[in-house]
Write an enzyme that holds these catalytic residues in place. Structure first.
Site, short mmCIF file in Angstrom:
data_model
loop_
_atom_site.label_atom_id
_atom_site.label_comp_id
_atom_site.label_asym_id
_atom_site.label_seq_id
_atom_site.Cartn_x
_atom_site.Cartn_y
_atom_site.Cartn_z
N GLY A 46 -6.68 12.40 58.57
CA GLY A 46 -5.85 13.61 58.49
C GLY A 46 -5.35 13.98 59.87
CD GLN A 51 -5.54 16.99 64.84
OE1 GLN A 51 -5.27 16.89 63.66
NE2 GLN A 51 -6.49 16.27 65.41
CB CYS A 91 -11.61 16.04 65.22
SG CYS A 91 -10.01 16.79 65.50
CG LEU A 92 -7.54 11.22 64.94
CD1 LEU A 92 -6.13 10.96 64.41
CD2 LEU A 92 -8.20 9.91 65.34
CG HIS A 133 -11.24 18.57 60.16
ND1 HIS A 133 -12.34 18.16 60.88
CD2 HIS A 133 -10.16 18.30 60.94
CE1 HIS A 133 -11.93 17.70 62.06
NE2 HIS A 133 -10.62 17.77 62.12
CD GLU A 134 -6.82 17.26 59.42
OE1 GLU A 134 -6.15 17.72 60.35
OE2 GLU A 134 -7.65 16.34 59.56
CG HIS A 137 -6.87 20.82 63.41
ND1 HIS A 137 -7.28 20.81 64.72
CD2 HIS A 137 -7.41 19.72 62.84
CE1 HIS A 137 -8.04 19.73 64.93
NE2 HIS A 137 -8.14 19.05 63.80
NI NI Z 1 -9.19 17.26 63.47
#
Ligand code: NI
Length: 160
Positions: A46, A51, A91-92, A133-134, A137
């Site tokens: 995701g 991000q 998480c990236l 999670h997304e 963000h």
């Molecule tokens: Ni993330």
């Protein structure tokens, strides 16, 4: 194919609330394509627009092993949750790290598609986790705020 730079923890863009999308124009279409390319390139499940440094309420998710179409969410809202799951999350924007987070095991989301048509989508387990999670963000929150115990190095975990 165009890749965008992924912002990492410490970058203030990750702590800001993203704004609602009012109109899906060509720029938004390009952004969504680039977010998908970037997510797949980085082997993520995701990615949220902040991000890649864009403070708009846009999320892409693909956590299906079957290679189904990715889920694209414009202005998503969680409208229902049920039950609990506890497991590792990453998480990236927090490279090389992982930690244990408790999330709902079932999540229902209302969002708009790229044609600005409203729809609802449900997810369980990994997909429910990804929705939470997304969407976090978009409100300037990272999973590290929810970690139970210590944030761990992925490498150290794999050696165990
Ligand atoms: Ni993330």
């Amino acid at each position: 194919m165009a890749l965008r730079n992924i912002r990492t923890i410490g970058d203030s863009v990750l702590n800001k609330r993203a704004r609602e999308v009012e109109v899906v124009d060509d720029k938004i279409h390009v952004l969504v394509e680039d977010m998908l390319d970037t997510m797949y390139e980085e082997n993520g499940v995701g990615l949220a627009a902040p991000q890649v440094g864009i403070l708009k309420r846009i999320v892409v998710i693909d956590c299906s092993p079957e290679g189904d179409d990715p889920i694209i969410l414009i202005n998503p809202e969680i409208i229902e949750t049920r039950d609990e799951q506890t497991g590792y999350e990453g998480c990236l924007s927090v490279p090389g790290k992982t930690g244990i987070v408790t999330r709902p095991n079932y999540v229902k989301v209302r969002a708009m598609d790229l044609d600005m048509n409203e729809f609802e989508i449900e997810g369980e387990e990994l997909l429910a986790r990804a929705f939470c999670h997304e969407i976090d963000h978009l409100d300037g929150h990272l999973y590290v705020e929810h970690v139970e115990g210590q944030l761990m190095d992925v490498d150290a975990l794999e050696e165990q």
